[in-house]
Enzyme design. Structure first.
Site, PDB file in Angstrom:
ATOM      1  N   LEU A  44       0.948  -1.328  -0.021  1.00 20.82           N
ATOM      2  CA  LEU A  44      -0.025  -0.001   0.064  1.00 20.82           C
ATOM      3  C   LEU A  44       0.838   1.225   0.078  1.00 20.82           C
ATOM      4  O   LEU A  44       0.692   2.240  -0.792  1.00 20.82           O
ATOM      5  CB  LEU A  44      -0.932   0.112   1.229  1.00 20.82           C
ATOM      6  CG  LEU A  44      -2.066  -0.959   1.003  1.00 20.82           C
ATOM      7  CD1 LEU A  44      -2.962  -0.899   2.517  1.00 20.82           C
ATOM      8  CD2 LEU A  44      -2.881  -0.582  -0.107  1.00 20.82           C
ATOM      9  N   ALA A  45       1.943   1.328   0.876  1.00 16.56           N
ATOM     10  CA  ALA A  45       2.763   2.518   0.857  1.00 16.56           C
ATOM     11  C   ALA A  45       3.288   2.740  -0.337  1.00 16.56           C
ATOM     12  O   ALA A  45       3.464   3.698  -0.940  1.00 16.56           O
ATOM     13  CB  ALA A  45       3.740   2.434   2.114  1.00 16.56           C
ATOM     14  N   SER A 285      -8.479 -11.934  11.784  1.00 17.56           N
ATOM     15  CA  SER A 285      -8.571 -10.556  12.089  1.00 17.56           C
ATOM     16  C   SER A 285      -9.213  -9.819  13.319  1.00 17.56           C
ATOM     17  O   SER A 285      -9.942 -10.660  14.153  1.00 17.56           O
ATOM     18  CB  SER A 285      -9.474  -9.988  10.845  1.00 17.56           C
ATOM     19  OG  SER A 285      -9.859  -8.601  11.104  1.00 17.56           O
ATOM     20  N   ARG A 338      -3.999  -4.348  21.362  1.00 18.77           N
ATOM     21  CA  ARG A 338      -3.413  -5.927  21.163  1.00 18.77           C
ATOM     22  C   ARG A 338      -2.366  -6.246  22.237  1.00 18.77           C
ATOM     23  O   ARG A 338      -2.220  -7.316  22.614  1.00 18.77           O
ATOM     24  CB  ARG A 338      -2.898  -5.950  19.742  1.00 18.77           C
ATOM     25  CG  ARG A 338      -3.697  -5.578  18.567  1.00 18.77           C
ATOM     26  CD  ARG A 338      -3.248  -5.595  17.379  1.00 18.77           C
ATOM     27  NE  ARG A 338      -4.122  -5.529  16.316  1.00 18.77           N
ATOM     28  CZ  ARG A 338      -3.851  -5.498  15.065  1.00 18.77           C
ATOM     29  NH1 ARG A 338      -2.603  -5.235  14.662  1.00 18.77           N
ATOM     30  NH2 ARG A 338      -5.156  -5.497  14.064  1.00 18.77           N
ATOM     31  N   HIS A 409       3.551 -10.169  14.705  1.00 26.27           N
ATOM     32  CA  HIS A 409       2.459  -9.767  13.651  1.00 26.27           C
ATOM     33  C   HIS A 409       3.185  -8.659  12.848  1.00 26.27           C
ATOM     34  O   HIS A 409       3.786  -8.648  11.860  1.00 26.27           O
ATOM     35  CB  HIS A 409       1.050  -9.394  14.339  1.00 26.27           C
ATOM     36  CG  HIS A 409       0.261  -8.758  13.342  1.00 26.27           C
ATOM     37  ND1 HIS A 409       0.033  -9.509  12.110  1.00 26.27           N
ATOM     38  CD2 HIS A 409      -0.320  -7.768  13.233  1.00 26.27           C
ATOM     39  CE1 HIS A 409      -0.747  -8.629  11.326  1.00 26.27           C
ATOM     40  NE2 HIS A 409      -0.933  -7.554  11.914  1.00 26.27           N
ATOM     41  N   ARG A 443       0.860  -0.765  18.157  1.00 22.40           N
ATOM     42  CA  ARG A 443       0.173  -0.342  16.991  1.00 22.40           C
ATOM     43  C   ARG A 443      -1.429  -0.638  17.271  1.00 22.40           C
ATOM     44  O   ARG A 443      -1.812  -1.854  17.738  1.00 22.40           O
ATOM     45  CB  ARG A 443       0.373  -0.707  15.521  1.00 22.40           C
ATOM     46  CG  ARG A 443      -0.578  -0.276  14.434  1.00 22.40           C
ATOM     47  CD  ARG A 443       0.001  -0.906  13.053  1.00 22.40           C
ATOM     48  NE  ARG A 443      -0.317  -2.129  13.004  1.00 22.40           N
ATOM     49  CZ  ARG A 443      -1.313  -2.782  12.683  1.00 22.40           C
ATOM     50  NH1 ARG A 443      -2.413  -2.229  12.631  1.00 22.40           N
ATOM     51  NH2 ARG A 443      -1.219  -4.020  12.449  1.00 22.40           N
ATOM     52  N   LEU A 449      -3.214  -0.089   7.625  1.00 24.84           N
ATOM     53  CA  LEU A 449      -3.540   0.523   6.279  1.00 24.84           C
ATOM     54  C   LEU A 449      -3.688   1.895   6.323  1.00 24.84           C
ATOM     55  O   LEU A 449      -3.325   2.494   5.158  1.00 24.84           O
ATOM     56  CB  LEU A 449      -5.028  -0.432   6.190  1.00 24.84           C
ATOM     57  CG  LEU A 449      -4.837  -2.049   5.937  1.00 24.84           C
ATOM     58  CD1 LEU A 449      -6.391  -2.194   5.684  1.00 24.84           C
ATOM     59  CD2 LEU A 449      -4.049  -2.395   4.845  1.00 24.84           C
TER      60      LEU A 449
END
Length: 649
Positions: A44-45, A285, A338, A409, A443, A449
């Site tokens: 994506l980046a 997810s 998380r 992760h 995070r 995303l």
């Protein structure tokens, strides 16, 4: 010592990015055609940056490790993308997204960068809708939102359980348009093996064509690294098998500071390890925690019977179930961040309440949600995730609770960048997970995303242009320069050494041993003794690697083992730096949990007095790396102990 100049613009926090844009240096359209930009990575980046810079008129060379950008690991981010649109009208705002992100990162992120991330988040949704990304919609046609960990509002936009894939297809479409137009040239099946610096500036890269084996030189006026994180240093992780940190590591060895390498995210919602021959882990997810309830048996005897296969979870009465996240954190419940959820799962399993045949699992149960909403609603929201779980575990999650356990992760650490996403090497930029900038020590879910697209679409196009404004009279670089020859020779020497080593052990055997060292000592819980042990063992393993690794095949053509060998050689160096960083940081913050530094309730105990800084490590050849510190100053946020037990901000 490296000079760390964060280059944060003057003025109030909410005006900093506007001030930068208002005063940035520009390049006129005719001059843009004279300037070349290398973008390494097509997730994506990388795809967003390459497409945006190409659309602006620059000549972009985009390098893809796969046969197509559509295979980038960004597709694995299934659950959603955050933005502060406040469509549910539940109290969200740019400031609240900014606050939640800084708090979720345990106050170890740069304030100005995080505010900009929240500020541009809304534009990302508009951009993606315009590209045709099929976000979920409510009955009336408006975009739907759901909740993710660390927030009391619903701000996560999603496309069922495949959000990353749909966003990547949108970026891929934009990128393909520029490739067709000729402003972007795509180099597939290329792996970056070194960075080329000419007169102190990043001016090119050395790559290996993974189909032909050819070593290639590529020059440009500036280089952007967008190659993701380094979670595979642990061997078992949720990352794709060929995800690696080698491009970023080569930049580090050429002088780019590496920031906060010990800040690694443990995701609480993964399918547990099920054997010694497993090569990766599968992420379920975080969106599942919206409707799923996490629990373990209250009675250890019940847990032992489940482990032996003598009892089924559906046979455990409601009063004998411990919904431990709801018990410990009543305000956030199953949607705590998380790092908090992961440590809580480990604590319950360590205490003897874990399930599965290993005792290293907890339940994620949808019984109440199915009774409340109906199976058809749950299937519409999570159907593909449930199907994936059943294919892997051979158990129907509509009828039996899922089993989950934390796993490696995401990596919050990465190449140090300033406010403009430029590294300590002039002309070298880093975006997405490859940099450290936005997530601090942990995070929040659905923010990967967001950061990748924010950097690619709405930050790098401005900051890279600002850098290139004084480069318009610099002619294109010849790859015959001595700097390119020297870098190519270093790459070939390394490859020759690996292929001609003729040892007795496979690359994977070394990688697995490194993974065990990392997970046992630099994983979910760390302590001084374990970290010192890890540094010693990694050093010994690295020496053994270069003496006894066996890399079959040749330098020519396809050689997957050679590709792995290069990456594992880098992991053996990176793993030691991670352990050193964790050893020096005598506190617990976010994903970095030192057992010596915890509250009586077992929560992370920060040391703001001594460690409120970014640890930016500088390569020092064969000597110990040099620690540089960037102080973190919070002007718009009150720094305090994270609290997810109450609804207070």
């Amino acid at each position: 010592m490296a000079t760390l100049n964060s280059k944060i613009p003057e003025g109030p926090l909410a005006e900093k990015w506007k001030n930068f844009n208002a005063h940035q240096n520009l390049v006129n359209p005719a001059n843009k055609r004279k300037l070349d930009i290398i973008v390494v990575g097509t997730g994506l980046a990388g795809a967003a940056a390459a497409a945006s810079l190409g659309e602006l008129g620059f000549i972009v060379k985009n390098f893809c490790i796969q046969d197509s950008p559509r295979r980038a690991h960004s597709i694995a981010a299934q659950g959603g993308i955050n933005a502060a649109k406040n469509y549910p009208n539940d109290g969200d705002s740019v400031y609240r997204l900014f606050y939640d992100t800084v708090k979720g990162g345990d106050y170890r992120a740069r304030e100005a960068n995080v505010y900009r991330l929240a500020e541009v988040s809304n534009s990302i949704i508009d951009q993606c809708v315009a590209q045709g990304v099929p976000f979920a919609r409510e009955y009336g046609g408006l975009l739907d939102n759901r909740s993710f960990g660390g927030a009391l509002v619903s701000r996560t936009f999603y496309a069922r359980g495949q959000t990353g894939q749909q966003l990547l297809l949108g970026a891929y479409g934009a990128l393909s348009k520029e490739v067709h137009k000729g402003s972007v040239k795509m180099y597939t099946r290329r792996e970056m093996l070194d960075l080329v610096i000419v007169d102190g500036r990043a001016r090119g890269i050395i790559t290996r064509n993974t189909v032909t084996g050819e070593i290639e030189r590529h020059s440009a006026h500036t280089v952007v690294i967008a190659t993701g994180g380094y979670g595979n240093v642990f061997f078992l992780s949720t990352n794709a098998m060929n995800s690696n940190g080698s491009s970023a590591w080569q930049c580090y060895k050429k002088g780019a500071a590496f920031a906060n390498p010990c800040f690694v995210q443990i995701h609480p919602t993964c399918i547990p390890v099920h054997g010694d021959f497993q090569s990766k882990l599968t992420l379920m997810s975080e969106s599942l925690r919206n409707d799923g309830r996490i629990w373990v048996p209250k009675n250890k005897e019940d847990a032992r019977k489940i482990q032996k296969g003598e009892l089924k979870p559906t046979e455990i009465a409601e009063e004998n179930r411990d919904y431990y996240l709801e018990r410990r954190y009543p305000a956030f419940g199953n949607l705590v961040p998380r790092d908090v959820a992961s440590r809580a799962a480990k604590e319950r399993c360590d205490a003897g309440h874990g399930v599965g045949n290993t005792g290293l699992a907890v339940y994620l149960d949808f019984k109440d949600a199915i009774n409340r909403l109906g199976r058809d609603v749950i299937e519409a929201r999570y159907g593909n995730l449930f199907q994936m779980y059943e294919k892997i575990v051979d158990d129907n999650p509509y009828e039996t609770p899922m089993m989950i356990y934390p796993a490696i992760h995401y990596t919050m650490g990465g190449i140090w960048v300033d406010y403009e996403l430029e590294t300590t090497i002039p002309g070298l930029f880093a975006g997405g997970e490859a940099n450290f900038s936005d997530h601090g020590a942990n995070r929040l879910g659905a923010s990967a995303l967001m950061q990748g697209l924010a950097d690619g679409y709405f930050v790098l196009p401005y900051t890279v242009q600002n850098y290139l404004a004084d480069q318009i009279n610099v002619p294109r670089f010849s790859t015959d320069l001595p700097e390119f020859e020297e870098a190519e020779k270093a790459v070939k020497d390394k490859l020759d050494k690996l292929i001609n080593n003729k040892g007795s052990k496979s690359v994977d055997s070394f990688h697995k041993r490194l993974g065990h060292i990392m997970w046992d000592n630099v994983g979910m819980a760390r302590n001084k003794e374990g970290l010192e042990k890890a540094i010693k063992e990694i050093k010994a393993l690295r020496e053994e690697y270069w003496k006894d690794v066996d890399v079959p095949g040749s330098l020519e053509g396809v050689n997957v083992e050679l590709e792995k060998a290069v990456r594992v050689a880098d992991f053996l160096e990176l793993g030691e730096l991670m352990a050193r960083d964790a050893l020096h940081r005598k506190e617990s913050s976010g994903g970095h949990f030192r057992e010596e530094y915890q509250t009586p309730e077992g929560e992370a105990l920060r040391n703001d007095k001594d460690f409120m800084y970014v640890a930016a490590w500088e390569y020092n050849g064969d000597g110990e790396p040099i620690l540089n510190k960037e102080p973190l100053n919070y002007e718009d946020i009150e720094v305090k102990t994270r609290n997810y037990k109450e609804a207070k901000s």
